[in-house]
Design a protein around this motif. Sequence first.
Motif, PDB file in Angstrom:
ATOM      1  N   ALA A 285      44.789  40.124  35.304  1.00 14.84           N
ATOM      2  CA  ALA A 285      44.651  39.452  36.601  1.00 14.84           C
ATOM      3  C   ALA A 285      43.539  38.408  36.558  1.00 14.84           C
ATOM      4  CB  ALA A 285      44.371  40.481  37.689  1.00 14.84           C
TER       5      ALA A 285
ATOM      6  N   THR B  17      48.895  45.718  40.871  1.00 19.73           N
ATOM      7  CA  THR B  17      48.912  44.280  40.599  1.00 19.73           C
ATOM      8  C   THR B  17      49.932  43.591  41.504  1.00 19.73           C
ATOM      9  OG1 THR B  17      48.313  44.671  38.295  1.00 19.73           O
ATOM     10  CG2 THR B  17      49.238  42.521  38.826  1.00 19.73           C
TER      11      THR B  17
ATOM     12  N   THR C 290      45.279  41.862  43.127  1.00 19.97           N
ATOM     13  CA  THR C 290      45.333  43.318  43.116  1.00 19.97           C
ATOM     14  C   THR C 290      45.258  43.867  44.538  1.00 19.97           C
ATOM     15  OG1 THR C 290      44.193  43.376  40.966  1.00 19.97           O
ATOM     16  CG2 THR C 290      44.273  45.420  42.223  1.00 19.97           C
TER      17      THR C 290
END
Length: 325
Positions: A13, A79, A55
């Motif tokens: 991420a 996610t 997230t």
Amino acid sequence: MNFKKVKFLFILAMFVELSIAVLFPQINVMPLPTNLKVVKQGSDIYISYRYLRHTDMHLGIGKCGINNMMNIKAIYLDTNYSREISPWVTKRSVPFMEACSDWIGPYAVKSLENDDGGKFSFTGGWHGNKVNGKLEPTAKTENFTVEIDGKELVDNRVYDCESLEITATNYIQGYNTKKIKSYVLKEVVKYKITHNKVDIELVSTALEKVLLQRYYGLQTQDTSCKRIEYSNGISSVCGKDSDSGPYNKNNIANSLTLISKNNSYKIVASIETGYGLGNFENLQNDKPTIFTEEYGKTYFNMVNGIDKIINKGDSIKWKGSYEFK
């Protein structure tokens, strides 16, 4: 728990976020959404919000433990590259913490009116009474409400809001009324939940004259974290005994920060000093205001060393919070 997977998802991420920031700087300045998605399923309430840019965090509050009382039950990470927050815990969601202990603490409380001969022990929270090799409850949640703007939630409906309130009414036995199964405290816990934060207000009212001998109130489960930092500057590692140092007027640590193994996840737990038991007036001077045990729990030391008599109809109270950073 698959911590390697959690770490990989966080790193992925962050890499994507950095790439977008370099290639499309105009996108990166978009603020994170601050709304909540809420779903009530029986006695389980799931509160979802955007925790990091890619997230979602799902906070689960529900009945758990031997006493089947309302408590923080689980925290999941998920996610999500869309702008829309997902309200559902799915197979893709990674459990960061699944409760194995109480977060709102038990009591070492003795009835001064009835006595079945029980010895000093904790009741309430996740603490039961062992009878013939089996655990029996020492407390119960009589009822609870989940409200948004004063209106109760309907099961399995997704709500979009800025905040919600959960109120649980509990009854607690004394350690010397467990055999006769008599409740000595009425505990009302209010959770106000906003983006990344849970504010807690607790009031316990004596149903008969009692002696409160030990009480920690706000607690944390540290098994998913690596380091702990107390608000007075002292720090340690989780999984090791530590504390904030002896309590005195110049050393009052009223918050702690738990830091995850990958340094990406933090929980800040705080007590409002000067309000109710948060004044630490029932704490002996040689004891710390916060302490951590090696088995993975951290406690605020509200009543320890100076017992507190609570007459019938009188109450104790405190305010605190959990913040997810």
